[in-house]
Design a protein around this motif. Structure first.
Motif, short mmCIF file in Angstrom:
data_model
loop_
_atom_site.label_atom_id
_atom_site.label_comp_id
_atom_site.label_asym_id
_atom_site.label_seq_id
_atom_site.Cartn_x
_atom_site.Cartn_y
_atom_site.Cartn_z
N ASP A 1 72.75 63.48 21.75
CA ASP A 1 73.97 62.21 21.63
C ASP A 1 75.36 62.76 22.26
N SER A 2 76.25 61.82 22.18
CA SER A 2 77.58 62.28 22.75
C SER A 2 78.36 63.29 21.96
N ASP A 3 78.04 63.67 20.60
CA ASP A 3 78.70 64.58 19.61
C ASP A 3 78.02 65.99 19.99
N LYS B 1 72.55 69.59 23.05
CA LYS B 1 71.24 70.05 22.15
C LYS B 1 70.32 68.65 22.63
N LEU B 2 69.14 69.04 22.79
CA LEU B 2 68.14 68.21 22.94
C LEU B 2 67.01 68.02 21.62
N ILE B 3 66.68 66.88 21.17
CA ILE B 3 65.53 66.66 20.34
C ILE B 3 64.48 66.25 20.92
N ASN C 1 74.14 67.11 30.43
CA ASN C 1 74.06 68.37 31.09
C ASN C 1 72.36 68.48 31.13
N THR C 2 71.74 68.50 32.45
CA THR C 2 70.28 68.94 32.12
C THR C 2 70.16 70.39 31.83
N ILE C 3 69.05 70.47 30.87
CA ILE C 3 68.64 71.74 30.29
C ILE C 3 67.53 72.24 31.17
#
Lengths: 114, 114
Positions: free
Chosen positions: A95-97, A101-103, B101-103
Motif C-alpha cells: 500500500d501507499s504507506d 513491503k510486499l504481502i 517499486n519492483t522488488i
C-alpha cells in the motif's frame, strides 16, 4: 492488516487453452498489485504490476491482469498457455504507506499438460 | 550483469548450529529483504533494511538475525533458536523512494536441518 487470497492452490490446464489465476486482496487504502512467477528452485520474477491508470495491465510472456477495485481483485489471465508456463504464480500487494513491503498470497501452481 | 547473488544454494545445518546465508546485490538498491518460503505457502518476511546500519523485524523474525554494514550486503543468520529452519530462503532488493517499486529477487538458498 492487508492480506492476499489466492483461491486456487493448483490449476491444471491443457496446452493452448486459456487460463485465469484468481487473486483477491483486502485493503482500504490505495494499493499496488503485483504478479510474480517462480520456476522450480528459482527466485521470483515479476510478470506485471498495477500502480495506477488503466485497469488492464499487460506483462511479459503474454500475461495480463485486470484490477477491479469494487471486487478487490487482480486476476491473472493468458489466452493460450504453453508447457513452459508451468510454474508457481504469486500475487502480492503493497500500500501507499509502506510501498516498499510486499504481502504475498500462498501461490497457485499452474500445471500445463500437453 | 546486475543482480542479486545468494550463497550457498544448498546448506545443511546440524541441530544447535548457527548458519549464515549470504546476499549481495550490485543494483545500487537501498532496500533489502529476507523472505522465507515453505512448501505450499507464500513468502513470509523475516527482516528488511531500508538503509545501511538500520533494519527492522518482519513478520517472523524470531530465531533470525541480520546485519547491514554495507549497502551491497545483507547476510541472514539462522540461529539455533529457530526451531524449524528447514525452508527456502529468498533475498530481495528494491530502490527506496517512489511508489510501487519492483522488488527483485535472488535465486534462493535451500537450508536443511540434519
Amino acid at each position: 492488516a492487508q492480506s492476499v487470497t489466492q483461491l486456487d492452490s493448483q490449476v491444471p490446464v491443457f496446452e493452448e487453452a486459456p487460463v485465469e489465476l484468481r487473486c483477491n486482496y483486502s485493503s482500504s487504502v490505495s494499493v499496488y498489485l503485483f504478479w510474480y512467477v517462480q520456476y522450480p528452485n528459482q527466485g521470483l520474477q515479476l510478470l506485471l504490476k498495477y500502480l495506477s491508470g488503466s485497469t488492464l495491465v499487460k506483462g511479459i510472456n503474454g500475461f495480463e491482469a485486470e484490477f477491479n477495485k469494487s471486487q478487490t481483485s487482480f486476476h491473472l489471465r493468458k489466452p493460450s498457455v504453453h508447457i513452459s508456463d508451468t510454474a508457481e504464480y504469486f500475487c502480492a500487494v503493497s500500500d501507499s504507506d509502506s510501498s516498499y513491503k510486499l504481502i504475498f498470497g500462498s501461490g497457485t501452481r499452474l500445471l500445463v499438460r500437453p | 550483469d546486475g543482480g542479486i547473488t545468494q550463497s550457498p544454494k544448498y546448506l545443511f545445518r546440524k541441530e544447535g548450529q548457527n548458519v549464515t546465508l549470504s546476499c549481495e546485490q550490485n543494483l545500487n538498491h537501498d532496500a533489502m529483504y529476507w523472505y522465507r518460503q515453505d512448501p505450499g505457502q507464500g513468502l513470509r518476511l523475516i527482516y528488511y533494511s531500508q538503509i545501511v546500519n538500520d533494519f527492522q523485524k518482519g513478520d517472523i523474525a524470531e530465531g533470525y538475525s541480520v546485519s547491514r554494514e554495507k549497502k551491497e550486503s545483507f547476510p541472514l543468520t539462522v540461529t539455533s533458536a529457530q526451531k524449524n529452519p528447514t525452508a527456502f530462503y529468498l533475498c530481495a532488493s528494491n530502490p527506496v523512494g517512489g511508489t510501487g517499486n519492483t522488488i527483485y529477487f535472488g535465486e534462493g538458498s535451500w537450508l536443511t536441518v540434519v
